[in-house]
Scaffold this motif. Structure first.
Motif, PDB file in Angstrom:
ATOM      1  N   HIS A 236     -20.271 -17.736   2.913  1.00 29.27           N
ATOM      2  CA  HIS A 236     -19.975 -18.268   4.251  1.00 29.27           C
ATOM      3  C   HIS A 236     -18.463 -18.459   4.364  1.00 29.27           C
ATOM      4  O   HIS A 236     -17.829 -19.027   3.464  1.00 29.27           O
ATOM      5  N   PRO A 237     -17.829 -18.010   5.444  1.00 26.00           N
ATOM      6  CA  PRO A 237     -16.361 -18.036   5.525  1.00 26.00           C
ATOM      7  C   PRO A 237     -15.739 -19.426   5.504  1.00 26.00           C
ATOM      8  O   PRO A 237     -14.549 -19.558   5.210  1.00 26.00           O
ATOM      9  N   VAL A 238     -16.518 -20.460   5.796  1.00 26.20           N
ATOM     10  CA  VAL A 238     -16.001 -21.830   5.748  1.00 26.20           C
ATOM     11  C   VAL A 238     -16.535 -22.564   4.527  1.00 26.20           C
ATOM     12  O   VAL A 238     -15.771 -23.141   3.747  1.00 26.20           O
ATOM     13  N   LEU A 239     -17.851 -22.555   4.336  1.00 28.62           N
ATOM     14  CA  LEU A 239     -18.462 -23.310   3.238  1.00 28.62           C
ATOM     15  C   LEU A 239     -18.000 -22.818   1.879  1.00 28.62           C
ATOM     16  O   LEU A 239     -17.813 -23.609   0.952  1.00 28.62           O
ATOM     17  N   ARG A 240     -17.793 -21.517   1.737  1.00 28.37           N
ATOM     18  CA  ARG A 240     -17.312 -20.964   0.462  1.00 28.37           C
ATOM     19  C   ARG A 240     -16.065 -21.673  -0.035  1.00 28.37           C
ATOM     20  O   ARG A 240     -15.916 -21.954  -1.228  1.00 28.37           O
ATOM     21  N   ASP A 241     -15.173 -21.997   0.870  1.00 33.46           N
ATOM     22  CA  ASP A 241     -13.868 -22.543   0.473  1.00 33.46           C
ATOM     23  C   ASP A 241     -13.903 -24.025   0.126  1.00 33.46           C
ATOM     24  O   ASP A 241     -12.875 -24.583  -0.274  1.00 33.46           O
ATOM     25  N   ILE A 242     -15.052 -24.686   0.270  1.00 35.35           N
ATOM     26  CA  ILE A 242     -15.150 -26.087  -0.152  1.00 35.35           C
ATOM     27  C   ILE A 242     -16.083 -26.242  -1.354  1.00 35.35           C
ATOM     28  O   ILE A 242     -16.445 -27.350  -1.722  1.00 35.35           O
ATOM     29  N   ALA A 243     -16.456 -25.122  -1.974  1.00 30.63           N
ATOM     30  CA  ALA A 243     -17.333 -25.171  -3.151  1.00 30.63           C
ATOM     31  C   ALA A 243     -16.621 -25.835  -4.326  1.00 30.63           C
ATOM     32  O   ALA A 243     -15.395 -25.796  -4.428  1.00 30.63           O
ATOM     33  N   THR A 244     -17.385 -26.430  -5.217  1.00 31.16           N
ATOM     34  CA  THR A 244     -16.813 -27.052  -6.412  1.00 31.16           C
ATOM     35  C   THR A 244     -16.020 -26.046  -7.230  1.00 31.16           C
ATOM     36  O   THR A 244     -14.956 -26.349  -7.770  1.00 31.16           O
ATOM     37  N   GLN A 245     -16.558 -24.829  -7.333  1.00 35.92           N
ATOM     38  CA  GLN A 245     -15.881 -23.764  -8.071  1.00 35.92           C
ATOM     39  C   GLN A 245     -15.825 -22.504  -7.209  1.00 35.92           C
ATOM     40  O   GLN A 245     -16.678 -22.291  -6.336  1.00 35.92           O
ATOM     41  N   LEU A 246     -14.840 -21.674  -7.507  1.00 33.13           N
ATOM     42  CA  LEU A 246     -14.716 -20.377  -6.857  1.00 33.13           C
ATOM     43  C   LEU A 246     -14.879 -19.291  -7.912  1.00 33.13           C
ATOM     44  O   LEU A 246     -14.336 -19.400  -9.014  1.00 33.13           O
ATOM     45  N   HIS A 247     -15.628 -18.260  -7.555  1.00 35.24           N
ATOM     46  CA  HIS A 247     -15.895 -17.162  -8.473  1.00 35.24           C
ATOM     47  C   HIS A 247     -15.379 -15.865  -7.874  1.00 35.24           C
ATOM     48  O   HIS A 247     -15.680 -15.560  -6.709  1.00 35.24           O
ATOM     49  N   VAL A 248     -14.614 -15.130  -8.635  1.00 31.62           N
ATOM     50  CA  VAL A 248     -14.066 -13.859  -8.154  1.00 31.62           C
ATOM     51  C   VAL A 248     -14.024 -12.858  -9.292  1.00 31.62           C
ATOM     52  O   VAL A 248     -13.760 -13.216 -10.448  1.00 31.62           O
ATOM     53  N   LEU A 249     -14.287 -11.607  -8.971  1.00 35.03           N
ATOM     54  CA  LEU A 249     -14.178 -10.524  -9.946  1.00 35.03           C
ATOM     55  C   LEU A 249     -12.833  -9.832  -9.784  1.00 35.03           C
ATOM     56  O   LEU A 249     -12.314  -9.706  -8.677  1.00 35.03           O
ATOM     57  N   GLY A 250     -12.283  -9.380 -10.915  1.00 35.60           N
ATOM     58  CA  GLY A 250     -11.104  -8.540 -10.893  1.00 35.60           C
ATOM     59  C   GLY A 250     -11.457  -7.202 -11.509  1.00 35.60           C
ATOM     60  O   GLY A 250     -12.047  -7.135 -12.587  1.00 35.60           O
ATOM     61  N   HIS A 251     -11.105  -6.112 -10.825  1.00 34.27           N
ATOM     62  CA  HIS A 251     -11.460  -4.774 -11.275  1.00 34.27           C
ATOM     63  C   HIS A 251     -10.227  -4.064 -11.805  1.00 34.27           C
ATOM     64  O   HIS A 251      -9.177  -4.068 -11.183  1.00 34.27           O
ATOM     65  N   ARG A 252     -10.383  -3.413 -12.970  1.00 38.87           N
ATOM     66  CA  ARG A 252      -9.291  -2.656 -13.568  1.00 38.87           C
ATOM     67  C   ARG A 252      -9.184  -1.284 -12.923  1.00 38.87           C
ATOM     68  O   ARG A 252     -10.200  -0.656 -12.657  1.00 38.87           O
TER      69      ARG A 252
END
Length: 252
Positions: A236-252
């Protein structure tokens, strides 16, 4: 191999990690298809007692955990033995990765709840990048300062909540046990400057840390319903940014 599902992690822990497992399951499937190898090589940097490592090993992957704590590694080995799987355990921190492990030997590196504590986050990510094969992926999970401000305010610590918003490291004071936190923009920037192409950011534990555990224990189906809510909120474009943690992948 079998998929990692909520049934493999009963109760509240499943709620707290369901979004991350959803993303990792997709990554594993993509890497298996791309490489033609059913058994992937995975490094869990700072993997502690094996909350992710043991289930990944149970899926048939070759998993190595690097962690500075001998007590955590001992608990990891016990956990792996109880699950009937093998996990390689190495003592060391992010600065030791390139000495402990060969370059270009991993398909996936987990960096979960690590960047908050290392002295040099960019250096740590660069070291992890060196472990990956071409096309490999790093999974980064980090504490979010906006959630810290929200949680301090709910606890009535309004000055501390304001301090989180003003502090460049996202800390609420000298007694804050977390040395730094990362916004979505900060994580994306960190991955970009260390040679990764950032993927979509997901919010983890948007609601899970706000719901009393008694509501999950006393209501049939409540945990599964909360997981579904977390999965919807994760992007969700708003709720995502108030989550306790943020998860993101980085691709080589």
């Amino acid at each position: 191999m079998h998929a990692v599902g909520i049934s493999r992690q009963a109760g509240t822990p499943a709620v707290r990690t369901a979004v991350v497992w959803d993303v990792l399951s997709a990554v594993l499937a993509e890497r298996v298809a791309a490489t033609g190898r059913e058994r992937l090589d995975i490094v869990d940097a700072g993997g502690g007692t094996g909350g992710f490592a043991v289930p990944l090993a149970d899926l048939g992957h070759a998993v190595t955990v690097v962690d500075p704590s001998p007590d955590s590694l001992a608990a990891l080995e016990r956990r792996a033995a109880e699950a009937g799987v093998e996990v390689r355990a190495l003592q060391g921190d992010a600065a030791d990765l390139q000495e402990l492990l060969p370059a270009g030997g991993a398909d996936l590196v987990l960096c979960h709840s690590v960047l908050e504590y290392v002295e040099d986050p960019a250096g740590a990510v660069k070291a992890m990048a060196g472990l990956l094969r071409e096309g490999g992926v790093i999974s980064v999970l980090a504490a979010n300062p906006l959630a810290a401000a929200l949680h301090r305010s709910i606890a009535g610590r309004f000055d501390e909540a304001r301090q989180v918003l003003d502090d460049p490291e996202g800390r609420w004071g000298d007694r804050d046990p977390t040395p730094r936190r990362f916004t979505r923009e900060a994580l994306e920037r960190l991955l970009s400057v260390t040679g990764f192409a950032p993927g979509e950011v997901h919010g983890v534990r948007v609601f899970a840390d706000l719901v009393p555990s008694r509501l999950l224990d006393g209501e049939p189906g409540a945990a599964r319903a909360l997981v579904a809510l977390e999965q919807a909120a994760a992007v969700h474009p708003v709720l995502r940014d108030i989550a306790t943690q943020l998860h993101v992948l980085g691709h080589r």
